[in-house]
Write an enzyme that holds these catalytic residues in place. Structure first.
Site, PDB file in Angstrom:
ATOM      1  N   TYR A   1      50.710  16.387  35.695  1.00 41.91           N
ATOM      2  CA  TYR A   1      49.982  16.380  36.949  1.00 41.91           C
ATOM      3  C   TYR A   1      48.680  15.967  36.863  1.00 41.91           C
ATOM      4  CZ  TYR A   1      54.189  18.996  38.028  1.00 41.91           C
ATOM      5  OH  TYR A   1      55.949  19.129  37.774  1.00 41.91           O
TER       6      TYR A   1
ATOM      7  N   HIS B   1      59.072  17.676  29.501  1.00 42.55           N
ATOM      8  CA  HIS B   1      58.913  17.716  31.010  1.00 42.55           C
ATOM      9  C   HIS B   1      60.335  16.401  31.122  1.00 42.55           C
ATOM     10  CE1 HIS B   1      55.799  17.133  34.112  1.00 42.55           C
ATOM     11  NE2 HIS B   1      57.403  16.883  35.176  1.00 42.55           N
TER      12      HIS B   1
END
Ligand code: A2P
Length: 276
Positions: free
Chosen positions: A53, A114
């Site tokens: 992010y 992730h």
């Protein structure tokens, strides 16, 4: 708002707040800093970020500047999906920790892999790389820099493959989960194996908000569609991670101390394909 203070208990005994503040797609700098600051001010104590992010520094600074003791906050970050070797996993975690150190953070409460594959190769079999990266994550857990480790975007088959080599079982699996997309097989596997399911995009990144069926139900409860979707996740014992940069919506999304009836839960369970 008890939904912000209520906790689930992970299989390792650690507590995790039932609603987390999602920061996917919130740019680093002012947007991430301000929205995390607003979330903490509104009472959120669980913040979800990720290396990919690119907003870890602002998230960490907002946590530091809030003045809330570190141990009262549950912070998650994630190993980049592309890091599929032992070395790259350690390296990637080091990069996250240097970014978080900008806000004085020196451990994370949950560290997630992730995805089971690099984003550009969705669905490919990377189980050998997953096992290697997981070994690094187990070491990170053992030395206390992560208090729990888990995965994200794992299917049942991905979880089974990991279980074949893992010494430490994942504590959580964060998946895309919302009304009409509930991945029941993954959630059931998690329940049977002590893996908490976290629900990212609980509003389908906003796509559910105009759905007429959800709007009708929300009106009946005197709530918004967002609140119905978040409450639905909680009543399925998943952990919603709603994301918004709007301070009023940050408050709204945690104001979910109401109960959706069994009938209405069954109705929502029967809805399919409301969003891609
Ligand atoms: P914004 O950031 O402009 O508020 P998800 O949590 O499923 O990823 O959904 C995030 C999307 O939903 C964002 O576009 C966010 O927009 C929007 N959103 C989040 N909470 C609300 C809310 N309570 N009402 C309306 N839109 C919302």
């Amino acid at each position: 708002m008890t939904a912000l203070t209520d906790t689930y208990t992970l299989a390792n005994g650690n507590r995790i707040h039932k609603i987390g503040f999602g920061t996917w797609q919130i740019p680093d700098g002012e947007p991430a800093y301000d929205s995390v600051a607003a979330a903490l001010a509104a009472g959120y104590r669980h913040i979800d970020t990720a290396r990919s992010y690119r907003n870890e520094p602002s998230v960490a600074r907002a946590i530091r500047d809030s003045g809330i003791p570190r141990e009262e906050i549950f912070l998650t970050t994630k190993l980049q999906a592309e890091a599929k070797s032992y070395e790259s996993a350690h390296e990637n975690f080091g990069t996250s920790m240097r970014a978080l150190a900008e806000g004085g953070i020196d451990y994370v409460d949950l560290y997630l892999m992730h995805a089971p594959w690099p984003w550009g190769e969705r669905g490919a079999d990377y189980s050998a790389g997953v096992a290697e990266a997981w070994r690094a994550m187990e070491e990170i857990l053992a030395d206390g820099r992560a208090r729990a480790i888990g995965v994200s975007n794992f299917s049942v088959s991905d979880l089974e493959k990991l279980a074949a080599t893992a010494k430490e079982a994942p504590q959580a699996n964060q998946i895309r989960w919302f009304v009409g997309n509930t991945q029941d097989d993954v959630v059931a596997y998690g329940r049977e194996h002590g893996i908490l399911t976290e629900a990212y995009s609980p509003l389908a990144t906003g796509a559910l908000l105009d759905d007429p069926q959800l709007k009708d139900m929300a009106v009946r409860y005197g709530k918004t569609v967002a609140q119905v979707c978040i409450r639905y996740a909680l009543q399925h014992d998943t952990l919603p991670l709603p994301k918004t940069t709007n301070p009023a919506r940050i408050v709204e999304n945690a104001d979910v101390d109401f109960v959706i009836s069994d009938n209405d839960m069954a109705y929502l369970d029967g809805l399919e394909g409301l969003a891609d």
